[in-house]
Motif scaffolding. Structure first.
Motif, short mmCIF file in Angstrom:
data_model
loop_
_atom_site.label_atom_id
_atom_site.label_comp_id
_atom_site.label_asym_id
_atom_site.label_seq_id
_atom_site.Cartn_x
_atom_site.Cartn_y
_atom_site.Cartn_z
N LYS A 64 11.03 16.02 5.88
CA LYS A 64 10.77 16.78 7.54
C LYS A 64 9.53 16.29 8.16
CE LYS A 64 8.51 20.81 5.47
NZ LYS A 64 8.87 22.19 5.24
N GLU A 65 8.59 15.72 7.41
CA GLU A 65 7.38 15.05 8.03
C GLU A 65 7.57 13.74 8.60
OE1 GLU A 65 4.48 17.24 8.46
OE2 GLU A 65 5.98 18.59 7.90
N ALA A 66 6.69 13.20 9.46
CA ALA A 66 6.71 11.90 9.85
C ALA A 66 6.20 10.74 8.71
CB ALA A 66 5.73 11.77 10.88
N ASN A 67 5.38 11.30 7.74
CA ASN A 67 5.31 10.24 6.64
C ASN A 67 5.41 11.10 5.28
OD1 ASN A 67 3.66 8.28 8.25
ND2 ASN A 67 2.46 10.11 8.91
N ILE A 68 5.79 10.50 4.45
CA ILE A 68 6.02 10.91 2.92
C ILE A 68 4.91 11.08 2.25
CG2 ILE A 68 8.50 10.33 2.89
CD1 ILE A 68 7.77 7.80 1.38
N GLY A 69 4.71 11.82 1.14
CA GLY A 69 3.59 11.85 0.55
C GLY A 69 3.34 13.43 0.07
N GLY A 70 3.44 14.35 0.97
CA GLY A 70 3.35 15.73 0.95
C GLY A 70 2.00 16.01 0.08
N ASN A 71 1.93 17.06 -0.63
CA ASN A 71 0.90 17.60 -1.32
C ASN A 71 0.38 16.52 -2.59
OD1 ASN A 71 0.06 19.88 0.12
ND2 ASN A 71 1.14 21.17 -1.12
N LEU A 120 3.24 7.60 -17.92
CA LEU A 120 2.21 6.97 -17.40
C LEU A 120 2.46 5.61 -17.41
CD1 LEU A 120 -0.69 8.04 -16.47
CD2 LEU A 120 -1.40 7.17 -18.96
N ALA A 121 3.37 5.16 -18.63
CA ALA A 121 3.59 3.64 -18.56
C ALA A 121 4.66 3.33 -17.64
CB ALA A 121 4.25 3.31 -20.03
N TRP A 122 5.20 4.19 -17.21
CA TRP A 122 6.56 4.16 -16.03
C TRP A 122 5.85 3.96 -14.66
CZ3 TRP A 122 8.01 6.75 -11.74
CH2 TRP A 122 9.27 6.35 -11.08
N LEU A 123 4.70 4.51 -14.51
CA LEU A 123 3.93 4.39 -13.35
C LEU A 123 3.36 3.18 -13.12
CD1 LEU A 123 2.23 7.86 -12.96
CD2 LEU A 123 4.03 6.79 -11.29
N LYS A 124 2.86 2.65 -14.33
CA LYS A 124 2.19 1.31 -14.20
C LYS A 124 3.34 0.08 -14.17
CE LYS A 124 -1.79 2.96 -16.97
NZ LYS A 124 -2.45 2.90 -18.34
N LEU A 125 4.39 0.48 -14.82
CA LEU A 125 5.58 -0.52 -14.50
C LEU A 125 5.86 -0.63 -13.15
CD1 LEU A 125 7.60 -2.16 -16.46
CD2 LEU A 125 9.07 -0.21 -16.32
N GLN A 126 5.78 0.32 -12.28
CA GLN A 126 6.35 0.13 -11.08
C GLN A 126 5.18 -0.50 -10.29
OE1 GLN A 126 9.36 1.15 -10.88
NE2 GLN A 126 8.87 2.31 -12.74
N ASP A 127 4.05 -0.40 -10.78
CA ASP A 127 2.68 -1.30 -10.00
C ASP A 127 1.65 -1.42 -10.98
OD1 ASP A 127 0.65 -2.23 -8.44
OD2 ASP A 127 0.51 -0.53 -6.96
N VAL A 158 -10.91 5.98 -4.89
CA VAL A 158 -9.53 5.76 -5.00
C VAL A 158 -8.71 7.17 -5.43
CG1 VAL A 158 -7.54 4.34 -5.96
CG2 VAL A 158 -9.86 3.56 -5.39
N PRO A 159 -8.27 7.83 -4.30
CA PRO A 159 -7.84 9.12 -4.71
C PRO A 159 -6.54 9.00 -5.65
CG PRO A 159 -8.37 9.30 -2.59
CD PRO A 159 -8.52 7.75 -3.02
N VAL A 160 -6.51 9.65 -6.89
CA VAL A 160 -5.26 9.31 -7.67
C VAL A 160 -3.97 9.63 -7.00
CG1 VAL A 160 -5.56 11.71 -8.72
CG2 VAL A 160 -4.40 10.06 -9.95
N GLY A 161 -3.74 10.95 -6.26
CA GLY A 161 -2.41 11.13 -5.66
C GLY A 161 -2.08 10.12 -4.75
N PHE A 162 -2.94 9.90 -4.10
CA PHE A 162 -2.76 8.72 -2.83
C PHE A 162 -2.29 7.52 -3.22
CE2 PHE A 162 -3.87 5.56 0.50
CZ PHE A 162 -3.08 6.34 1.51
N ALA A 167 1.91 3.43 -4.77
CA ALA A 167 2.49 2.53 -5.57
C ALA A 167 4.16 2.59 -5.52
CB ALA A 167 1.99 2.80 -6.91
N LEU A 168 4.50 4.10 -5.62
CA LEU A 168 6.01 4.20 -5.61
C LEU A 168 6.45 3.87 -4.19
CD1 LEU A 168 6.73 7.40 -7.87
CD2 LEU A 168 6.58 4.84 -8.47
N LYS A 169 5.87 4.26 -3.11
CA LYS A 169 6.46 3.86 -1.82
C LYS A 169 6.58 2.33 -1.66
CE LYS A 169 4.45 5.11 2.19
NZ LYS A 169 3.35 5.90 2.92
N ASP A 170 5.55 1.73 -2.15
CA ASP A 170 5.76 0.19 -2.44
C ASP A 170 6.99 -0.49 -3.13
OD1 ASP A 170 3.63 0.13 -0.63
OD2 ASP A 170 2.23 -0.75 -2.12
N ARG A 171 7.18 0.47 -4.16
CA ARG A 171 8.32 0.12 -5.20
C ARG A 171 9.80 0.58 -4.27
NH1 ARG A 171 11.61 -2.41 -7.46
NH2 ARG A 171 12.57 -1.68 -9.47
#
Length: 513
Positions: A64-71, A120-127, A158-162, A167-171
């Motif tokens: 619903k927001e103009a940008n994804i990411g949320g909290n 954790l490994a899956w996140l690193k696999l995406q980026d 480098v905020p971990v959430g952002f 990383a996932l937006k780019d994927r």
């Protein structure tokens, strides 16, 4: 006239294919798209998992927001995974269940913990450039297991959430079978009819779907009685009216839309009254009564920050669970004394320069530029700032440091806890150098309750207690993992573990139905 009719027909065809494109499998059967509602970490994880598991199925992610990411994009403490020597799955599971106070679903917790390393490994696999190598021990944990990002080479934080969201937006941008619709609000979901109604660019649209995944977050973002701009009662006012008008660390978008959609579809809920009040939201001295606060990351206390009341005394184990620590701040009763605001409970957070260096000076400097940290040259300046006797403050710090020395001299023997039950003392607090002093207050932070799900992320029916066909959910919109109180770092972990599960379950359901 014929040209106009032809043009209208062409436009209708194009709109149909844009909004309701079907994908055909090898047998020529048409598969409806999967709709994922909410673009935080849970939604992005579900999108990637669903789209990569079955590339022939279209996945539509709406927010619903103009940008994804949320909290998720605001998260700072980190993501949990058992990777450090001495830790164990059993210890991680016990810590999570203990924090939940008997209300957590053991099966959901077991899955969360046992899939943490894989997450954790899956996140690193995406980026592969995603670095989550900084590990700290946060409140309620018996071992270090909360991962976050080191500063960038130029020193920027480098905020971990952002960073994880990026990383996932780019994927997702690499996946040809994914569409992302922002500024799109879902009005209704009809899982049994395989249909949703949404509002996109001011127009109402009925969309046929194969499955729906709710990943739209909790309802801790609107702490007033009425929801804005709709004017209906907020979920917080219904389930936790005692927290009305309390400051929040959430964005206003966290208003429980997904919970309401699930309820309208017949979903069961659980633990809706259990709202986490985080002990440490930064107080801006220039705007102390602001209803929105920056979170003072739990990692600050993980590196040894101490909390002082208005008299300059410690009053709690700084690494207690969040609910315990919040209660201690309220009981410290330091309102309106010194620099502390008169209208709500607060206390001082004090760190030395070595603690700041370990935490990340670039990030701390960001908070300082916002006016959330004051830098004092030596203990005497700290005493002058918080308006207490320097001798008394020195005695307080000396008592603390005795425990630091005791543990450093004999690591083989488990030393006795201090007067507040603290057993982990990361760094000494006495220093001749710079101190960083902030004011913190408890803030509404997280909603533990939400839609009831099973271990496959299927949403349960309130009538039958069976899964609602075609409806799945993950993240803060759900319940069952955290019980009465959530451990730091478990929210991002839950988003990945159960976001992936929901995406996988939705994809399998779409293929089979």
């Amino acid at each position: 006239m014929r040209f106009v009719s032809f043009l209208l027909l062409l436009i209708s065809i194009l709109l149909y294919h844009y909004y309701s494109t079907y994908y055909s499998d090898d047998m020529g059967n048409e598969t409806l798209p999967i709709l994922i509602i909410g673009g935080g970490l849970a939604g992005l994880s579900a999108t990637v998992e669903a789209a990569t598991l079955e590339p022939s199925v279209k996945v539509i992610l709406v927010d619903k927001e103009a940008n994804i990411g949320g909290n998720s994009a605001k998260a700072t403490s980190g993501i949990n995974a058992m990777t450090e020597p001495g830790d164990s799955l059993d210890a991680f599971e016990r810590d999570t269940l203990a924090s939940g106070g008997g209300l957590s679903n053991p099966d959901l917790v077991h899955k969360l913990v046992h899939e943490s390393e894989e997450a954790l490994a899956w996140l690193k696999l995406q980026d592969p450039t995603l670095d989550l190598g900084v590990v700290s021990q946060c409140g309620g944990h018996t071992h270090p297991r909360t991962h976050r990002c080191p500063p960038a080479p130029d020193g920027r934080p480098v905020p971990v959430g952002f960073r994880t969201i990026t990383a996932l937006k780019d994927r997702i941008a690499q996946l040809s079978n994914v569409q992302v619709w922002t500024s799109t609000r879902v009005a209704n979901i009809y899982p049994e009819e395989k249909r949703v109604r949404l509002v996109k660019e001011g127009e109402t649209l009925d969309l046929d779907v194969s499955a729906v995944v709710l990943t739209s977050g909790g309802f801790a973002g609107q702490t007033q009685e009425l929801q804005q701009p709709e004017g209906t009662k907020t979920l917080l006012s219904e389930y936790a009216p005692q927290l009305l008008n309390t400051a929040t660390t959430n964005g206003p978008w966290a208003n429980g839309d997904g919970v309401r959609l699930g309820l309208a579809a017949g979903a069961a809920t659980k633990d809706m009254e259990h709202i986490q009040v985080h002990p440490s939201g930064f107080v801006d001295p220039n705007n102390p009564n602001s209803g929105s606060k920056f979170l003072a990351p739990e990692a600050l206390r993980a590196y040894g920050a101490v909390m002082l009341n208005a008299d300059g005394h410690r009053f709690a184990d700084e690494l207690s669970r969040r609910d315990v620590l919040t209660k201690s701040i309220f009981e410290a009763n330091s309102r309106g004394r010194g620099h502390l605001p008169p209208d709500y409970a607060s206390c001082y957070l004090v760190l030395t320069e070595p603690m700041i260096e370990q935490f990340g000076k670039a990030t701390a400097s960001f908070y300082a530029k916002k006016g959330l940290f004051v830098q004092c040259n030596g203990l005497d300046e700290v005493a002058a700032y918080i308006q207490v006797d320097p001798t008394q403050l020195k005695d307080e710090f000396t008592r603390y440091d005795m425990h630091v020395v005791e543990r450093k001299n004999d690591t083989s023997v488990k030393a006795a806890p201090d007067a507040f039950g603290k057993t982990v003392f990361p760094n000494p607090i006495t220093s001749d150098g710079t101190y960083w002093v902030g004011i913190i207050t408890p803030c509404v932070h997280y909603t533990m309750g939400g839609l009831a799900i099973n271990s496959e992320a299927a949403v349960m029916s309130s009538k039958t207690n069976n899964p609602i066909p075609g409806l799945f959910a993950a993240g803060e919109v759900t319940s069952g993992v955290h019980g009465r109180n959530r451990l730091a770092g478990n929210s991002l972990l839950e988003c990945v573990v159960y976001g992936r599960t929901a995406g996988r379950s939705a994809s399998l359901y779409a293929s089979e139905n």
